[in-house]
Design a protein around this motif. Sequence first.
Motif, PDB file in Angstrom:
ATOM      1  N   GLY A  38       0.719  -1.087  -0.089  1.00  0.00           N
ATOM      2  CA  GLY A  38      -0.222  -0.009   0.076  1.00  0.00           C
ATOM      3  C   GLY A  38       0.687   1.245  -0.105  1.00  0.00           C
ATOM      4  N   GLU A  39       1.853   1.164   0.718  1.00  0.00           N
ATOM      5  CA  GLU A  39       2.868   2.455   0.618  1.00  0.00           C
ATOM      6  C   GLU A  39       3.357   2.901  -0.761  1.00  0.00           C
ATOM      7  N   GLY A  40       3.174   1.652  -1.553  1.00  0.00           N
ATOM      8  CA  GLY A  40       3.603   2.136  -2.963  1.00  0.00           C
ATOM      9  C   GLY A  40       2.682   2.887  -3.784  1.00  0.00           C
ATOM     10  N   ALA A  41       1.252   2.931  -3.313  1.00  0.00           N
ATOM     11  CA  ALA A  41       0.187   3.381  -4.268  1.00  0.00           C
ATOM     12  C   ALA A  41      -0.400   4.518  -3.501  1.00  0.00           C
ATOM     13  N   ILE A  42       0.257   5.382  -2.531  1.00  0.00           N
ATOM     14  CA  ILE A  42      -0.422   6.296  -1.815  1.00  0.00           C
ATOM     15  C   ILE A  42      -0.900   7.475  -2.640  1.00  0.00           C
ATOM     16  N   ASP A  43       0.070   7.916  -3.538  1.00  0.00           N
ATOM     17  CA  ASP A  43      -0.340   8.960  -4.558  1.00  0.00           C
ATOM     18  C   ASP A  43      -1.352   8.666  -5.481  1.00  0.00           C
ATOM     19  N   LEU A  44      -1.530   7.126  -5.748  1.00  0.00           N
ATOM     20  CA  LEU A  44      -2.575   7.109  -6.717  1.00  0.00           C
ATOM     21  C   LEU A  44      -3.824   7.002  -5.975  1.00  0.00           C
ATOM     22  N   ALA A  45      -4.038   6.559  -4.873  1.00  0.00           N
ATOM     23  CA  ALA A  45      -4.951   6.534  -3.923  1.00  0.00           C
ATOM     24  C   ALA A  45      -5.672   8.088  -3.610  1.00  0.00           C
ATOM     25  N   LYS A  46      -4.570   9.000  -3.654  1.00  0.00           N
ATOM     26  CA  LYS A  46      -5.043  10.419  -3.530  1.00  0.00           C
ATOM     27  C   LYS A  46      -5.505  10.821  -4.711  1.00  0.00           C
ATOM     28  N   ALA A  47      -5.031  10.612  -5.757  1.00  0.00           N
ATOM     29  CA  ALA A  47      -5.418  11.060  -7.121  1.00  0.00           C
ATOM     30  C   ALA A  47      -6.837  10.569  -7.625  1.00  0.00           C
ATOM     31  N   VAL A  48      -7.125   9.395  -7.078  1.00  0.00           N
ATOM     32  CA  VAL A  48      -8.328   8.476  -7.255  1.00  0.00           C
ATOM     33  C   VAL A  48      -9.453   9.279  -6.718  1.00  0.00           C
ATOM     34  N   MET A  49      -8.929   9.427  -5.387  1.00  0.00           N
ATOM     35  CA  MET A  49     -10.168  10.236  -4.687  1.00  0.00           C
ATOM     36  C   MET A  49     -10.538  11.558  -4.921  1.00  0.00           C
ATOM     37  N   ALA A  50      -9.521  12.195  -5.639  1.00  0.00           N
ATOM     38  CA  ALA A  50      -9.677  13.829  -6.005  1.00  0.00           C
ATOM     39  C   ALA A  50     -10.482  13.786  -7.344  1.00  0.00           C
TER      40      ALA A  50
END
Length: 549
Positions: free
Chosen positions: A410-422
């Motif tokens: 999960g640490e390797g996808a934090i930026d992706l998670a933030k981008a998806v939620m935005a």
Amino acid sequence: MSTDVEIAQAHTLEPITDIAARAGIPEDALITYGPTKAKVDISKIPGEASGKLILVTGISPTPAGEGKSTVLIGLSDAMRLIGKESIVAIREPSLGPVMGIKGGAAGGGYSQIVPMEEINLHFTGDFHAITSATNTLAALVDNHVQQGNELGIDVRSITWQRCMDVNDRSLREIVTGLGGKAHGTPTETGFTITAASEIMAILCLASDLDDLRERISRIVVAQNFEGEPVTVADLKVEGALTALMRDAINPNLVQTLGGTPAFVHGGPFANIAHGCNSLIATRTALKLGEVVLTEAGFGSDLGAEKFFDIKSRVGGLTVNGAVVVATVRSLKYNGGVAKDQLTSENFEALTKGVANLEAHVRNVRQFGVTPIVALNRFASDTDEEIAWMKKWAQEFGVELVPVEVWAKGGEGAIDLAKAVMANLREDSTQLYDPSLGIEASIETIATNVYSAGRIHYSWKAEKDLKYLKENGWDTLPVCISKTQYSFSDEPSQLGAAEGHTLHVRKLLPRIGSGFIVALTGDVMTMPGLPKKPAALGIDVEDGMINGLF
């Protein structure tokens, strides 16, 4: 470097009761299968679906590997790291790919669903239940003919096939009933793989047990001597088949390495079936989670199109966000680079191959969703290649986020998670209106999603079309079976093929599923094993399974 199975076996799993509690599942709804997996009684899950649904799809698959499931699982764990109550809802693996070439469907590295060995092999027995129900129906049809044939079934018209969950090309075309009168009537038939069976599709589209039974009753197994359809309801065996499926309808609950609850339920392939996990599991997850991560098999032309046009239509689902998974290696392969040369920088090949990614992004946009590209990084990717991809994304007008979920979870996808939620939306659409007829539906998909120039129907498909129209089935949605490797029906046409001809060779009524299957090109509903099957590397040592991948 540790293998996937070694990473999974070194992990200490949480009790499934704790995972259920984390998801908000009532204790009396849990049907445990040992300490680390369970089924969930959906009748005991209250509330309405209110979660946000994120669909993960990918570019056209290549031998280089893309890691769509791995990215989804890492993204789900990343969502929890940024404070979102996420739940996974994905498909069960088939033994066909596990023993064949692709491997399992439980992710990889530090982005896995566990217990991976059990999930990739027998799990809770859902595939076995589907296989048993399918083959029981085949036996009942043959027995009806043998015992007087009250319904007047024309054995030359029997379309119901047996199935098994292993790739076995020798069973594609067979003859049963040899050996004399006491052994049945000789009949040409064959096997499909369990993942492509109609009962698999029914399981994945049913809303509850009653709906499952009603759908099973609508299955068309043959025609009588007057050319009229013969159904399971005519045979009066829908009750027995439903009994075999009673437990399988409940979704399976497991966990990711990051402790995210995961529903793993149903497993149709997207090249020869509709490629989505069960509607029941997705709806249940949407009741429980703030964010639900799901996937559809292969690329946007197959799984994602069917997710929007079949599953979302049937289930009334709204897709709030989407991710298209790509890798530098696979784009270079689409650009003409041989598999053994993919670790070398080649910007000319990237320039050619990125056309495949562009086409998949455009496809997702047609359904009213703005996708984000997740660039799944491999150790061989250079900083210059990543910079090139970022520049391409900026020029093409799509957001691109590199991820390192295999190595970092999960640490390797934090930026992706933030981008998806935005980038969440409140609605999505379907591509075609089935009421306009199946020919119009196929044309819309072929031209808008596959970029085909024309459609050719074989004489058999023309005959099938007439039969569909006579029975009022030509206004059902269409499930196109096509090679996963190309936008065309020819696997060797890589990149973003345009102007090709889509060859429709058969139209198969799947009335229980509620759609028509269009077989195109040379696609087979029973795959074969490769020259060196993955089974050659699987073993058990000291009671531990190794070599899965």
